[in-house]
Design a protein around this motif. Structure first.
Motif, mmCIF file in Angstrom:
data_model
loop_
_atom_site.group_PDB
_atom_site.id
_atom_site.type_symbol
_atom_site.label_atom_id
_atom_site.label_comp_id
_atom_site.label_asym_id
_atom_site.label_seq_id
_atom_site.Cartn_x
_atom_site.Cartn_y
_atom_site.Cartn_z
ATOM 1 N N PRO A 1 0.759 -1.250 0.000
ATOM 2 C CA PRO A 1 0.000 0.000 0.000
ATOM 3 C C PRO A 1 0.796 1.311 0.000
ATOM 4 N N VAL A 2 2.084 1.298 0.326
ATOM 5 C CA VAL A 2 2.864 2.539 0.402
ATOM 6 C C VAL A 2 4.029 2.445 -0.575
ATOM 7 N N THR A 3 4.202 3.483 -1.399
ATOM 8 C CA THR A 3 5.273 3.474 -2.390
ATOM 9 C C THR A 3 6.038 4.792 -2.390
ATOM 10 N N VAL A 4 7.252 4.725 -2.901
ATOM 11 C CA VAL A 4 8.063 5.907 -3.199
ATOM 12 C C VAL A 4 8.814 5.591 -4.482
ATOM 13 N N THR A 5 9.060 6.608 -5.283
ATOM 14 C CA THR A 5 9.766 6.433 -6.548
ATOM 15 C C THR A 5 11.165 7.024 -6.452
ATOM 16 N N VAL A 6 12.153 6.241 -6.871
ATOM 17 C CA VAL A 6 13.539 6.697 -6.916
ATOM 18 C C VAL A 6 13.686 7.563 -8.163
ATOM 19 N N LEU A 7 14.225 8.753 -8.002
ATOM 20 C CA LEU A 7 14.254 9.697 -9.114
ATOM 21 C C LEU A 7 15.552 9.715 -9.909
ATOM 22 N N ARG A 8 16.664 9.295 -9.304
ATOM 23 C CA ARG A 8 17.935 9.302 -10.032
ATOM 24 C C ARG A 8 18.786 8.125 -9.597
ATOM 25 N N ALA A 9 19.802 7.842 -10.391
ATOM 26 C CA ALA A 9 20.741 6.768 -10.050
ATOM 27 C C ALA A 9 21.542 7.173 -8.813
ATOM 28 N N GLY A 10 22.083 6.173 -8.137
ATOM 29 C CA GLY A 10 22.922 6.433 -6.977
ATOM 30 C C GLY A 10 22.298 6.001 -5.668
ATOM 31 N N TRP A 11 21.017 5.659 -5.681
ATOM 32 C CA TRP A 11 20.363 5.192 -4.458
ATOM 33 C C TRP A 11 20.502 3.680 -4.355
ATOM 34 N N VAL A 12 20.707 3.227 -3.136
ATOM 35 C CA VAL A 12 20.874 1.804 -2.854
ATOM 36 C C VAL A 12 19.846 1.410 -1.798
ATOM 37 N N LEU A 13 19.152 0.302 -2.022
ATOM 38 C CA LEU A 13 18.234 -0.240 -1.026
ATOM 39 C C LEU A 13 19.056 -1.051 -0.041
ATOM 40 N N SER A 14 19.049 -0.643 1.215
ATOM 41 C CA SER A 14 19.760 -1.378 2.258
ATOM 42 C C SER A 14 18.937 -2.600 2.626
ATOM 43 N N GLU A 15 19.307 -3.743 2.075
ATOM 44 C CA GLU A 15 18.532 -4.955 2.301
ATOM 45 C C GLU A 15 18.576 -5.385 3.769
ATOM 46 N N ALA A 16 19.691 -5.116 4.443
ATOM 47 C CA ALA A 16 19.820 -5.510 5.849
ATOM 48 C C ALA A 16 18.915 -4.689 6.762
ATOM 49 N N ASP A 17 18.597 -3.449 6.377
ATOM 50 C CA ASP A 17 17.797 -2.557 7.213
ATOM 51 C C ASP A 17 16.391 -2.336 6.670
ATOM 52 N N THR A 18 15.942 -3.188 5.762
ATOM 53 C CA THR A 18 14.630 -3.037 5.141
ATOM 54 C C THR A 18 13.780 -4.260 5.431
ATOM 55 N N SER A 19 12.536 -4.015 5.814
ATOM 56 C CA SER A 19 11.531 -5.063 5.945
ATOM 57 C C SER A 19 10.339 -4.574 5.133
ATOM 58 N N LEU A 20 10.136 -5.148 3.980
ATOM 59 C CA LEU A 20 9.126 -4.605 3.075
ATOM 60 C C LEU A 20 7.720 -4.595 3.652
#
Length: 187
Positions: A54-73
Motif C-alpha cells: 500500500p505505500v510506495t516511493v519512486t527513486v528519481l535518479r541513479a545512486g540510491w541503494v536499497l539497504s537490504e539488511a535494514d529493510t523489511s518490506l
C-alpha cells in the motif's frame, strides 16, 4: 642475560592490523550488500493485499541503494545515497489517524534517538498524486534533514531523510522531490 624475541608479539600485532583494516576495505570495494536502484524504480512497502503493497516511493535518479539488511518490506525501506539516509515507514494506527497526530508521534521518535529533532512548525505538502501531508526540517548538531508524514483514515506513511549537513544540502532538492512521490493506498 636472556635474549628477548619479539617475533611472536609482532606476528600478533600484524594479525590484528590485518583483521581490523581488511574488512572495511573489502566492504568499500565490494559494496555494502545493498541493491542499486535504477531511476524510476518504485519501492513498495506494507502488508501486501492482492499482491500490492500500500505505500510506495519512486527513486528519481541513479545512486540510491536499497539497504537490504535494514529493510523489511512489510514495514519500512531504507535507501542510501552517499551519506544521506532516506527512510520510508508504514504506520498502521490503533485509532483514527491524521497528519498532525502522525507528525507529533514522529517527533517523539526522532527526539528519542538523541541526535536530532523535528522542527516545531511543519508546513503542508502535496504529493504528485494529490495527497496532502505535513513536512518540516530535521535539525541536530551533526545532522540535517527533512521529514514528511502522510495519512489516510486507516494507514499512514512517514519519511525521514538526513545526513551530515554538507551532504544533505547537496541532496535536499532530490530528497524533497522523492518525498512528494509517496503514495498511500488505504486498504
Amino acid at each position: 642475560m636472556t635474549q628477548v624475541r619479539w617475533w611472536g608479539t609482532g606476528t600478533v600485532a600484524l594479525a590484528l592490523l590485518v583483521l581490523c583494516s581488511v574488512p572495511p576495505l573489502l566492504d568499500r570495494a565490494l559494496g555494502s550488500g545493498g541493491r542499486r536502484l535504477a531511476p524510476g524504480t518504485v519501492v513498495s512497502i506494507g502488508t501486501a493485499q492482492n499482491g500490492v503493497r500500500p505505500v510506495t516511493v519512486t527513486v528519481l535518479r541513479a545512486g540510491w541503494v536499497l539497504s537490504e539488511a535494514d529493510t523489511s518490506l512489510t514495514s519500512n525501506a531504507k535507501l542510501l545515497s552517499d551519506d544521506v539516509v532516506f527512510n520510508l515507514s508504514v504506520v498502521v494506527p490503533l485509532s483514527s489517524l491524521d497528519a498532525r497526530k502522525l507528525w507529533d508521534g514522529l517527533g517523539r521518535i526522532v527526539a528519542a534517538g538523541g541526535r536530532a529533532r523535528l522542527a516545531t512548525a511543519p508546513v503542508p505538502v502535496i504529493t504528485a498524486h494529490g495527497m496532502t501531508g505535513l513536512t518540516g526540517r530535521i535539525i541536530g548538531r551533526d545532522r540535517a534533514g527533512v521529514a514528511a508524514v502522510f495519512a489516510t483514515d486507516t494507514l499512514g506513511a512517514t519519511v525521514t531523510a538526513a545526513g551530515p549537513p554538507p551532504a544533505f544540502r547537496e541532496a535536499a532538492a532530490e530528497v524533497e522531490a522523492m518525498a512528494r512521490t509517496v503514495t498511500v493506498t488505504a486498504p
